[in-house]
Design a protein around this motif. Sequence first.
Motif, PDB file in Angstrom:
ATOM      1  N   SER A   1      38.292  30.249  52.628  1.00 49.36           N
ATOM      2  CA  SER A   1      39.500  29.961  52.982  1.00 49.36           C
ATOM      3  C   SER A   1      40.041  30.497  54.202  1.00 49.36           C
ATOM      4  N   ARG A   2      39.683  31.592  54.421  1.00 47.07           N
ATOM      5  CA  ARG A   2      40.303  32.564  55.610  1.00 47.07           C
ATOM      6  C   ARG A   2      39.967  32.166  56.836  1.00 47.07           C
TER       7      ARG A   2
ATOM      8  N   GLY B   1      35.119  34.958  43.801  1.00 51.24           N
ATOM      9  CA  GLY B   1      36.625  34.943  44.484  1.00 51.24           C
ATOM     10  C   GLY B   1      36.419  35.444  45.870  1.00 51.24           C
ATOM     11  N   GLU B   2      35.879  36.489  45.964  1.00 50.33           N
ATOM     12  CA  GLU B   2      35.748  37.178  47.359  1.00 50.33           C
ATOM     13  C   GLU B   2      35.141  35.891  48.661  1.00 50.33           C
TER      14      GLU B   2
ATOM     15  N   GLY C   1      37.522  33.050  49.001  1.00 47.53           N
ATOM     16  CA  GLY C   1      38.704  33.829  49.822  1.00 47.53           C
ATOM     17  C   GLY C   1      38.052  33.808  51.309  1.00 47.53           C
TER      18      GLY C   1
ATOM     19  N   ASP D   1      34.498  38.204  40.429  1.00 47.81           N
ATOM     20  CA  ASP D   1      34.975  38.835  41.399  1.00 47.81           C
ATOM     21  C   ASP D   1      34.318  38.606  42.802  1.00 47.81           C
TER      22      ASP D   1
END
Length: 69
Positions: A65-66, A58-59, A62, A55
């Motif tokens: 990518s943002r 993943g954060e 993410g 998790d």
Amino acid sequence: MLSINVAVLLAVIVVVRLRRRTEARSRFDDKLGVVIVLALGVLIAPTPLGQGILDALGELVGGFSRAGI
């Protein structure tokens, strides 16, 4: 009766191998290290610790990518 958790044993082996000097390692030694770390990952993955690491990664991905990195 003594019970040894295999994941803990592999984690200790990884730490000991990482503390050694990095000079003059053979290809077999490198491959053995990869196999040990992969086995440790497979053992940790289904545990709550493994899910927490997944998790968190993943954060992190993410967020990158943002941000457009």
